[in-house]
Design a protein around this motif. Structure first.
Motif, short mmCIF file in Angstrom:
data_model
loop_
_atom_site.label_atom_id
_atom_site.label_comp_id
_atom_site.label_asym_id
_atom_site.label_seq_id
_atom_site.Cartn_x
_atom_site.Cartn_y
_atom_site.Cartn_z
N LEU A 189 0.90 -0.89 -0.29
CA LEU A 189 0.00 -0.08 -0.24
C LEU A 189 1.00 0.91 0.34
CD1 LEU A 189 -3.18 -0.70 2.21
CD2 LEU A 189 -2.36 -1.55 0.44
N THR A 190 0.41 1.68 -0.46
CA THR A 190 0.93 3.64 -0.05
C THR A 190 -0.34 4.38 -0.26
OG1 THR A 190 1.47 3.42 -3.21
CG2 THR A 190 2.86 3.08 -2.02
N GLY A 191 0.54 5.79 -0.74
CA GLY A 191 -0.13 6.75 -0.22
C GLY A 191 -1.03 7.36 1.13
N PRO A 192 -2.11 7.73 0.52
CA PRO A 192 -3.03 7.63 2.39
C PRO A 192 -3.54 6.90 3.06
CG PRO A 192 -4.10 9.20 0.72
CD PRO A 192 -3.08 8.21 -0.07
N ASN A 193 -3.82 5.86 2.28
CA ASN A 193 -4.08 4.30 2.75
C ASN A 193 -2.72 3.83 3.75
OD1 ASN A 193 -6.71 4.46 2.28
ND2 ASN A 193 -5.92 3.25 -0.68
N LEU A 194 -1.88 3.63 3.38
CA LEU A 194 -0.61 3.96 4.15
C LEU A 194 -0.16 4.55 5.02
CD1 LEU A 194 2.00 1.61 4.24
CD2 LEU A 194 3.61 2.91 2.55
N ARG A 195 -0.40 6.30 5.63
CA ARG A 195 -0.12 6.45 5.70
C ARG A 195 -1.36 6.88 7.30
NH1 ARG A 195 1.27 9.71 1.47
NH2 ARG A 195 -0.14 10.85 0.69
N ALA A 196 -2.83 6.50 6.90
CA ALA A 196 -3.47 5.84 7.77
C ALA A 196 -3.12 4.57 8.38
CB ALA A 196 -4.78 5.70 7.43
N SER A 197 -2.04 3.91 8.70
CA SER A 197 -2.05 2.96 9.33
C SER A 197 -0.52 3.56 9.67
CB SER A 197 -1.56 1.53 8.41
OG SER A 197 -2.94 1.11 7.71
N VAL A 204 2.79 4.36 8.82
CA VAL A 204 4.23 4.86 7.92
C VAL A 204 3.96 5.86 7.18
CG1 VAL A 204 5.19 3.76 6.34
CG2 VAL A 204 3.70 2.48 8.27
N PRO A 205 5.20 6.44 7.20
CA PRO A 205 4.97 7.70 6.88
C PRO A 205 5.59 8.08 5.76
CG PRO A 205 6.44 7.47 9.07
CD PRO A 205 5.95 6.41 8.07
N LEU A 206 5.56 7.27 4.38
CA LEU A 206 5.81 7.86 3.39
C LEU A 206 5.36 8.55 2.61
CD1 LEU A 206 8.25 5.98 1.57
CD2 LEU A 206 5.97 4.08 0.68
N ASP A 207 5.91 8.87 1.56
CA ASP A 207 5.56 10.35 1.43
C ASP A 207 6.64 11.00 -0.25
OD1 ASP A 207 4.43 13.07 -0.27
OD2 ASP A 207 2.83 13.04 0.93
N HIS A 208 6.24 10.45 -1.36
CA HIS A 208 7.81 10.61 -2.75
C HIS A 208 7.70 11.97 -2.37
CE1 HIS A 208 7.93 6.51 -3.85
NE2 HIS A 208 6.38 6.32 -3.23
N ARG A 209 6.68 12.84 -2.48
CA ARG A 209 6.91 13.51 -2.04
C ARG A 209 8.37 14.86 -1.09
NH1 ARG A 209 1.44 16.50 -1.41
NH2 ARG A 209 1.13 14.93 0.33
N ILE A 227 0.79 13.78 6.65
CA ILE A 227 -0.35 13.73 7.45
C ILE A 227 -0.35 11.70 7.92
CG2 ILE A 227 -1.96 13.38 8.74
CD1 ILE A 227 -0.93 16.72 8.13
N THR A 228 0.07 11.50 9.05
CA THR A 228 -0.40 9.96 9.54
C THR A 228 -1.16 9.75 10.62
OG1 THR A 228 1.68 10.23 11.21
CG2 THR A 228 2.92 9.35 8.77
N SER A 229 -2.01 8.33 10.64
CA SER A 229 -2.44 8.43 11.78
C SER A 229 -1.97 6.61 12.28
CB SER A 229 -3.48 8.14 11.42
OG SER A 229 -4.24 7.87 12.38
N THR A 230 -2.24 6.59 13.49
CA THR A 230 -1.73 4.95 13.67
C THR A 230 -3.01 3.82 13.94
OG1 THR A 230 -1.83 5.25 16.30
CG2 THR A 230 0.37 6.03 14.98
N ASP A 231 -4.27 4.76 13.54
CA ASP A 231 -5.59 3.49 13.55
C ASP A 231 -5.58 2.79 12.82
OD1 ASP A 231 -6.08 5.35 15.88
OD2 ASP A 231 -7.10 6.72 15.47
N GLY A 232 -5.18 2.89 11.23
CA GLY A 232 -5.47 1.85 10.66
C GLY A 232 -6.71 1.47 9.71
N ASP A 233 -7.71 2.61 10.52
CA ASP A 233 -9.24 1.67 9.97
C ASP A 233 -9.65 2.98 9.28
OD1 ASP A 233 -9.89 4.49 11.71
OD2 ASP A 233 -10.87 3.13 13.07
#
Length: 404
Positions: A229-237, A239-244, A260-266
């Protein structure tokens, strides 16, 4: 969240044998966000298995790229993800420019950043409007599409098209932006900031929405990474990956913004991720507008960029360059390239192989929606059928991005 097996174990003896029912969701179901078919195995109200069936929208763009000149490929890139067209356009032209070692002027790069971020806002607006519509909330749809229409007016002013713009060119831009365009963008950003506040008021604290989204479709970070996964779906879990930030392009390393990240993943985290990203995109566009300076918008190399039309009246050399580029195109050196960019759905990249001809030998698109759909079964198993719609909406696939 109670899973089907747990529910079976809680039943009295003699009532544990259930019959699995298979349901077809799509490919015309309105909540599948395109012509996607899901075969859902149900144990009562609980999902036991989800099997996505793709290919109903297959366009064959990758093979079409290989039978068009490099510049003509710009027509097909935005149609792959028609909600964030500029993401695919940018990934494509950056890959070809890397092959050519093209010299893109600063003004063209700045305009690309502005449109890239406005395209991200456009995609997230559709996500907010249609995603909440899937949950039965009609009002936010009208609010989100109010800003969406204003944004498409800006796209139309630049290149004449509201969708599938095809505005970028290898080496720069199709044409310069109108004189009044930058002030119009500033005005839109003010409108957009007010709009984000309204969206939050409408649904962010709504108890029905929270019940439908909180704790639903949880994807842990290790699973998100394993699935690619990448993008907002990954960051919502978490993982702070952003190619910018991690693989900067177009000078993003010089812009001030947060990942922007979250640790909830839901599902709630995936909703909030897009809502918070509005503010970061607005911040980037405001910085880019301040950097806009008069200047050229195309690579000056006449073997890459079409000469200005006024030169065709006085220069035979310009006519020859124009004729060669239009009829045959340019010939990049032999080699292979891949440049990732951060689209609204995650990592978009074009792997291009050149054999020295005027058309690519091979084009392979790394499309985030295709990869993100892998998470659907993991997130849905054990959920109720109504939750499946929520999870699919928050994964935010675009089927052109899947069936490329």
């Amino acid at each position: 969240m109670t899973t089907a097996p747990e529910r079976q174990e809680a039943l009295p003896e003699g009532q544990m044998h259930t019959q699995i029912m298979s349901l077809n969701v799509g490919p015309q179901h309105p909540s599948t966000h395109g012509v996607l078919r899901l075969v859902v195995d149900m144990d009562g109200e609980y999902v036991v298995k989800v099997t996505p069936h793709m290919g109903y929208l297959h366009t064959g763009f990758e093979k079409t790229f290989e039978n068009r000149t490099y510049q003509q490929g710009v027509t097909y890139a935005p149609r792959t993800d028609y909600l964030h067209s500029f993401g695919h356009e940018l990934a494509y032209v950056l890959s070809v420019e890397k092959l050519l070692q093209a010299d893109v002027p600063e003004r063209a790069t700045t305009v690309r950043v502005i449109l890239h971020e406005l395209g991200r806002i456009h995609s997230h607006l559709v996500f907010v409007g249609t995603g909440l519509l899937d949950l039965g909330a009609l009002t936010p749809f009208f609010y989100a599409f109010r800003e969406k229409e204003a944004l498409q007016d800006l796209f139309e002013a630049v290149c004449g098209y509201r969708m599938n713009q095809g505005y970028f060119r290898v080496g720069g831009l199709y044409r310069d932006i109108p004189n009044d365009w930058a002030p119009r963008v500033e005005k839109f950003l003010d409108q957009m900031e007010r709009g984000v506040t309204e969206y939050s008021t409408l649904f962010a604290q709504n108890p029905i929405f929270l019940d439908r989204a909180k704790g639903v479709g949880v994807i842990p970070p290790e699973v998100a990474i394993d699935l690619g996964l990448t993008g907002p779906n990954l960051r919502a879990s978490g993982v702070p990956l952003d190619h910018r930030k991690d693989n900067p392009y177009c000078g993003y390393e010089s812009y001030d913004f947060n990942v922007i990240t979250s640790t909830d993943g839901d599902s709630l985290a995936r909703f909030n991720m897009r809502l918070l990203e509005f503010g970061e995109s607005i911040k980037i566009v405001r910085q880019a507008l301040k950097r806009l300076k008069p200047g050229p918008i195309k690579d000056p190399n006449r073997k890459i960029s079409l000469p200005p039309r006024h030169e065709l009246e006085t220069s035979m050399e310009a006519v020859i360059h124009h004729f060669k580029l239009v009829t045959e195109g340019f010939h990049p050196p032999t080699g292979e390239v891949y440049v990732p960019v951060e689209s609204a759905r995650g990592e978009v990249g074009y792997y291009i192989v050149s054999d020295g001809g005027s058309m690519p030998y091979r084009v392979k698109i790394r499309a985030p929606s295709f990869v993100n759909l892998q998470a659907l079964e993991y997130a849905c198993v054990g959920a109720q059928f109504a939750d499946l719609i929520t999870i699919l909406a928050t994964i935010d696939p675009v089927l052109g991005d899947v069936d490329r």
